[in-house]
Design a protein around this motif. Structure first.
Motif: not given
Ligand SMILES: N[C@@H](CCC(=O)N[C@@H](CS)C(=O)NCC(=O)O)C(=O)O
Length: 458
Positions: A107-115, A366-381
């Motif tokens: 869904m959009r609140c989880y980031g961009d849709k696949p084109p 780039r935050p998205v509107s769903a608070p529990l989603s953060d598709p561009t977050a990065t792991a603490g490697e």
């Protein structure tokens, strides 16, 4: 409460104010844990689910129900299983045992849709269906076409022109009235009393209708399209009205026919595989609706749903048709529920460790509107090794019990507790039902993550 959760999420690691201790990397390896999953499975006569032919399962991408040939239907539904319109179609396919393949779209609140999806469906809306390659959108239209195209698969609508059909049509209108009254109360803070009265009056009408044909379903003894259409919303209503308004829809005996309906639905394997839980719903609704309005009376229930009281701590309170905050009539089988949670954690450990380690990594650019989603977050490697060990301790505790755990916490140990606490919290708050696990297994995983967090926190 969402406010609390959001502030908690903006500073990963709500325990970070507390002192954490380091710990030892002496949990069994993933290979040994996999072995244990298999041994426990044999002991408890539990098998990995049959995704293609077994009961409905959110992980399945192809369902044949044992029927030969290539499925004519392809369903596009949201990957988090948040969308109520997708759930209706999903449930209809399952109840009718229509073979289908599935593509999950965010869904959009989880980031961009696949084109590729927006090229097919320019509005980006879900659900969509291809029947013999022909694209159909709008859930009501999809459901109508499925009934027509598969008349021999457990018809869910009475025949056209019959009295029952007229009643079914009028009940569908009642469903839209309930939807509208629910949203008016849920999403606004003004006219609280008037909105509440209106909502209760419509729920009274729903309960009366559920009694009219003798129940447990709207048209009587058999499930129909009316139940399929009501199900996603009655599920979300029970969760959200308790969490945001402090008003009990399910569990206090006010609407007896409705209680019986929830139980009859939860006895159906087709439904239970699509059923979410209160926690997931109360956090998936605001990004879809643009917000929900809380009243102070709701604080206690909201804290329980968010696991801020003891409700997500071991020993877990019993789960049954009257449990607070969330009734669940199939009940639980704790040994199997823990095994199911362990099997998922072990089977998907590399991705889960990386995901959890976002809790000690960096929030997305780039935050998205769903608070529990953060598709561009990065792991603490740099903490992956520690998070991996923490998750192996959790899997081991799920399989053998916390008393058998080899977790050794002391200031002199090698692995940092704070990064692992932040990661375990990040994961705990994002276990989604049914996407990741069924409800009873999800609460076991959340509670065992809390056990790790509690063990590492002074
Ligand atoms: N009237 C449509 C409504 C579908 C709808 O609103 N879907 C929402 C999800 S619940 C959606 O796809 N929104 C776009 C998005 O969030 O990506 C139907 O019944 O299919």
């Amino acid at each position: 409460m969402l406010g609390t959760l959001q502030s908690l999420l903006s500073q990963p690691g709500s325990q970070s104010g507390k002192r954490t201790s380091s710990f030892s990397d002496n949990a069994p390896s993933w290979e040994a844990l996999q072995q244990l999953v298999e041994e426990k499975g044999a002991q408890l006569s539990w098998q990995q689910p049959d995704l293609e032919n077994g009961p409905s399962n959110p992980l399945a991408l192809k369902r044949t129900f044992g029927q030969p040939g290539t499925p004519r239907v392809k369903l596009f539904r949201d990957h988090a299983a948040w969308c109520p319109y997708c759930q209706k179609v999903w449930l209809q396919l399952e109840e009718k045992k229509i073979p289908y393949t599935l593509e999950k779209i965010n869904m959009r609140c989880y980031g961009d849709k696949p084109p590729e999806y927006t090229a097919k469906v320019p509005s980006g809306l879900l659900p969509a269906m291809e029947l013999d390659g022909r694209l159909i959108v709008e859930s009501a239209e999809i459901m109508r076409i499925l009934e027509e195209a598969f008349p021999d698969h457990n018809p869910l609508l009475p025949s056209k022109g019959s009295k029952d059909r007229q009643r079914a049509d009028s009940l569908m209108r009642l469903e839209r009235r309930l939807f509208s009254d629910w949203l008016s109360w849920l999403t606004t803070s003004w006219s609280h009393e008037a909105n509440k009265r209106e909502f209760i009056a419509t729920m009274d009408a729903v309960d009366r209708e559920l009694g009219a044909a003798g129940g447990p379903f709207f048209l009587g003894a058999d499930l129909s399209m009316v139940d399929v259409v009501f199900a996603p919303f009655l599920e979300r209503i029970a969760a959200s009205i308790l969490y945001y308004k402090g008003f009990t829809v399910r569990g206090d005996g006010r609407w007896k026919n409705l209680e019986r309906w929830y139980e009859a639905m939860e006895a159906r394997p087709a439904y239970i595989g699509t059923r979410s839980d209160f926690y997931t719903h109360v956090h998936d609704l605001p990004p879809q609706l643009g917000g929900c309005a809380s009243v102070p009376d709701a604080d206690e229930a909201a804290a329980a749903i968010d696991g801020e009281d003891r409700s997500w701590q071991l020993p877990l309170p019993p789960l049954n048709a009257t449990s607070f905050p969330e009734p669940y009539s199939p009940g639980e089988d704790p040994a199997i529920d823990r095994l199911r949670a362990a099997a998922r954690l072990v089977g998907n450990h590399a991705a889960i460790v990386k995901f959890a380690a976002r809790g000690c990594g960096k929030p997305g650019w780039r935050p998205v509107s769903a608070p529990l989603s953060d598709p561009t977050a990065t792991a603490g490697e740099s903490f992956l090794e520690a998070v991996d060990a923490g998750m192996r301790h959790v899997a081991h505790a799920l399989l053998e019990g916390v008393d058998a755990s080899s977790l050794h916490v002391s200031d002199g140990e090698k692995l940092p507790g704070d990064a692992v606490v932040a990661s375990a919290e990040y994961l705990r708050d994002r276990v989604g039902v049914p996407r990741d696990l069924p409800y009873p297994a999800a609460r076991q995983l959340r509670a065992h993550l809390n056990w790790l967090i509690g063990s590492l926190t002074a």
